[in-house]
Design a protein around this motif. Structure first.
Motif, short mmCIF file in Angstrom:
data_model
loop_
_atom_site.label_atom_id
_atom_site.label_comp_id
_atom_site.label_asym_id
_atom_site.label_seq_id
_atom_site.Cartn_x
_atom_site.Cartn_y
_atom_site.Cartn_z
N SER A 1 0.97 3.91 -3.08
CA SER A 1 0.57 5.29 -2.84
C SER A 1 1.64 6.27 -3.30
N MET B 1 1.68 6.22 -7.16
CA MET B 1 0.50 6.90 -7.71
C MET B 1 0.63 8.41 -7.58
N ASN C 1 -6.65 4.62 -10.27
CA ASN C 1 -6.42 5.36 -9.03
C ASN C 1 -6.23 4.46 -7.82
N ASP C 2 -5.95 3.17 -8.05
CA ASP C 2 -5.68 2.28 -6.92
C ASP C 2 -4.55 1.32 -7.26
N SER C 3 -4.08 0.60 -6.24
CA SER C 3 -2.91 -0.25 -6.43
C SER C 3 -3.19 -1.42 -7.37
N ASP C 4 -4.40 -1.96 -7.32
CA ASP C 4 -4.72 -3.08 -8.21
C ASP C 4 -4.64 -2.66 -9.67
N PRO D 1 0.81 -1.23 0.00
CA PRO D 1 0.00 0.00 0.00
C PRO D 1 0.84 1.27 0.00
N THR E 1 -1.89 5.37 -16.88
CA THR E 1 -2.77 5.42 -15.71
C THR E 1 -3.83 6.51 -15.87
#
Length: 211
Positions: free
Chosen positions: A57, A60, A147-150, A53, A141
């Motif tokens: 983060s 991203m 907008n998420d890790s997956d 995580p 992206t």
């Protein structure tokens, strides 16, 4: 989605190869060899880091800010003219420091042994490639609303797909082939025959674009 092999054969890839070749004095064929091995290694390290995580983060945040793909709109002027813009080189140095940490010389020496170029030239090529690679990821992206890790690891995995066998073996050795938690030491052991020093992935990659 285009993989790295497709990207290096695209107009964008040709600009990157040409710019890095002109900057370092290495032939375009040798530069292409370095990039074909180095970019998947960097991408694989980012993918490994994005599996946590905190790492996801940080990455991203970088991709939605400075590395949102804007560099690709101005790539010709940044890489052209026989001299790469210093801002690109400085940015690349920072990215490599975060991604590879103290293991950066291992990667450079490994690629040097595999391509015949000296490690200093390899270092220059990596500095040029790193911001461009992040720009490519940032653009992907943004275009895909990730907008998420997956979603991020999905993008990175898709770009890594379809690697030639010789690159797969190098990437596998970097991405902790023996499961001991240490990634880049595996390359030193495999290629250079040096003794492993347990470093731990967390310490090496944990600071990726961290604030």
């Amino acid at each position: 989605m285009a993989g790295l092999s497709d990207l290096l054969n695209s107009d964008l890839g040709k600009q990157l190869i040409s710019g890095a070749s002109a900057q370092t004095g290495a032939s375009e064929s040798k530069t292409a060899d370095v990039l074909s091995m180095a970019m998947p290694v960097l991408l694989g390290a980012m993918k490994k880091n994005a599996s946590s995580p905190e790492g996801a983060s940080g990455l991203m945040g970088a991709l939605s800010g400075k590395h949102d793909g804007g560099i690709l709109d101005n790539l010709g002027s940044l890489l052209g003219g026989g001299s790469v813009d210093q801002s690109v080189m400085s940015d690349g140095a920072g990215i490599l420091s975060h991604v590879l940490g103290g293991k950066q010389p291992v990667v450079e020496n490994t690629l040097s042994q595999k391509t015949g170029l000296d490690a200093g030239t390899i270092a220059q090529i990596l500095k040029i490639a790193a911001p461009v690679l992040l720009g490519i990821i940032g653009k992907q992206t943004k275009e895909n609303g990730i907008n998420d890790s997956d979603g991020l690891t999905g993008i990175l995995g898709s770009m890594l797909g379809g690697q030639p066998k010789e690159n797969q073996s190098l990437i596998a050795s970097l991405i902790d082939a023996d499961g001991d938690g240490s990634v880049l030491d595996d390359v030193a052991d495999m290629v250079l025959g040096s003794n492993k020093q347990k470093g731990g992935l967390g310490g090496m990659l944990g600071g990726l674009f961290g604030k």
